[in-house]
Design a protein around this motif. Structure first.
Motif, PDB file in Angstrom:
ATOM      1  N   SER A 157       2.323   4.863  -6.086  1.00 47.65           N
ATOM      2  CA  SER A 157       2.701   3.516  -6.458  1.00 47.65           C
ATOM      3  C   SER A 157       3.160   2.805  -5.197  1.00 47.65           C
ATOM      4  O   SER A 157       3.881   3.373  -4.382  1.00 47.65           O
ATOM      5  CB  SER A 157       3.843   3.583  -7.468  1.00 47.65           C
ATOM      6  N   GLY A 158       2.720   1.553  -5.021  1.00 45.96           N
ATOM      7  CA  GLY A 158       3.148   0.815  -3.846  1.00 45.96           C
ATOM      8  C   GLY A 158       2.463  -0.527  -3.713  1.00 45.96           C
ATOM      9  O   GLY A 158       1.778  -0.994  -4.613  1.00 45.96           O
ATOM     10  N   LYS A 159       2.661  -1.149  -2.555  1.00 49.77           N
ATOM     11  CA  LYS A 159       2.072  -2.448  -2.251  1.00 49.77           C
ATOM     12  C   LYS A 159       0.893  -2.272  -1.304  1.00 49.77           C
ATOM     13  O   LYS A 159       0.878  -1.346  -0.484  1.00 49.77           O
ATOM     14  CB  LYS A 159       3.111  -3.365  -1.623  1.00 49.77           C
ATOM     15  N   ALA A 160      -0.067  -3.192  -1.418  1.00 51.31           N
ATOM     16  CA  ALA A 160      -1.258  -3.136  -0.576  1.00 51.31           C
ATOM     17  C   ALA A 160      -1.735  -4.548  -0.275  1.00 51.31           C
ATOM     18  O   ALA A 160      -1.600  -5.450  -1.102  1.00 51.31           O
ATOM     19  CB  ALA A 160      -2.359  -2.349  -1.275  1.00 51.31           C
ATOM     20  N   ASP A 186      -4.279 -11.415  -0.008  1.00 54.47           N
ATOM     21  CA  ASP A 186      -3.354 -11.253  -1.135  1.00 54.47           C
ATOM     22  C   ASP A 186      -2.667  -9.899  -1.061  1.00 54.47           C
ATOM     23  O   ASP A 186      -3.248  -8.906  -0.626  1.00 54.47           O
ATOM     24  CB  ASP A 186      -4.099 -11.325  -2.481  1.00 54.47           C
ATOM     25  N   THR A 187      -1.413  -9.855  -1.526  1.00 54.29           N
ATOM     26  CA  THR A 187      -0.670  -8.605  -1.654  1.00 54.29           C
ATOM     27  C   THR A 187      -0.629  -8.240  -3.130  1.00 54.29           C
ATOM     28  O   THR A 187      -0.289  -9.070  -3.971  1.00 54.29           O
ATOM     29  CB  THR A 187       0.762  -8.751  -1.112  1.00 54.29           C
ATOM     30  N   ILE A 188      -1.011  -7.010  -3.434  1.00 52.01           N
ATOM     31  CA  ILE A 188      -1.021  -6.516  -4.808  1.00 52.01           C
ATOM     32  C   ILE A 188      -0.151  -5.264  -4.880  1.00 52.01           C
ATOM     33  O   ILE A 188       0.159  -4.648  -3.859  1.00 52.01           O
ATOM     34  CB  ILE A 188      -2.452  -6.191  -5.300  1.00 52.01           C
ATOM     35  N   GLU A 189       0.243  -4.903  -6.094  1.00 49.29           N
ATOM     36  CA  GLU A 189       0.907  -3.621  -6.331  1.00 49.29           C
ATOM     37  C   GLU A 189      -0.086  -2.726  -7.047  1.00 49.29           C
ATOM     38  O   GLU A 189      -0.789  -3.177  -7.959  1.00 49.29           O
ATOM     39  CB  GLU A 189       2.169  -3.796  -7.162  1.00 49.29           C
ATOM     40  N   LEU A 231     -12.489  -4.100  -3.798  1.00 49.35           N
ATOM     41  CA  LEU A 231     -11.423  -4.529  -2.906  1.00 49.35           C
ATOM     42  C   LEU A 231     -11.134  -3.403  -1.922  1.00 49.35           C
ATOM     43  O   LEU A 231     -10.870  -2.271  -2.341  1.00 49.35           O
ATOM     44  CB  LEU A 231     -10.142  -4.825  -3.690  1.00 49.35           C
ATOM     45  N   ALA A 232     -11.188  -3.694  -0.640  1.00 50.74           N
ATOM     46  CA  ALA A 232     -10.725  -2.748   0.381  1.00 50.74           C
ATOM     47  C   ALA A 232      -9.290  -3.146   0.676  1.00 50.74           C
ATOM     48  O   ALA A 232      -9.027  -4.290   1.048  1.00 50.74           O
ATOM     49  CB  ALA A 232     -11.586  -2.846   1.636  1.00 50.74           C
ATOM     50  N   VAL A 233      -8.359  -2.223   0.452  1.00 49.88           N
ATOM     51  CA  VAL A 233      -6.944  -2.555   0.626  1.00 49.88           C
ATOM     52  C   VAL A 233      -6.290  -1.605   1.608  1.00 49.88           C
ATOM     53  O   VAL A 233      -6.668  -0.431   1.732  1.00 49.88           O
ATOM     54  CB  VAL A 233      -6.169  -2.558  -0.716  1.00 49.88           C
TER      55      VAL A 233
END
Length: 96
Positions: free
Chosen positions: A71-74, A54-57, A88-90
């Protein structure tokens, strides 16, 4: 720092234990950033709604005049159950 001597990571991790917001599927939820490196972070959450891939912000900190918030996407690369919570390891893929 919490990097053991035999750790082969390219970047050191800093333990910060700071609240952050996670945006996912149009909803914003709370989490705790346990540690942070140049390429990723570990996030403690109470929700079991996430899956590997999954991609989260993420939104960490309020920012100051000299340091803006992170701030960003992971991308989620690993999920570990820790009692009634999840870690969660992102991998950070885009910073704003």
């Amino acid at each position: 720092m919490i990097t053991p001597i035999n750790d082969r990571r390219a970047f050191r991790r800093m333990a910060i234990e700071s609240p952050l917001q996670i945006s996912f599927n149009g909803q914003t939820r709370q989490g705790v950033c346990l540690d942070l490196s140049a390429t990723g972070m570990s996030i403690e959450v109470v929700d079991a709604i996430y899956q590997v891939g999954d991609t989260i912000e993420v939104h960490l900190g309020q920012g100051t005049a000299t340091a803006p918030p992170l701030s960003g996407k992971a991308n989620i690369i690993r999920i570990s159950a820790q009692g009634d919570k999840y870690v969660l390891a992102v991998e950070l893929t885009e910073l704003k």
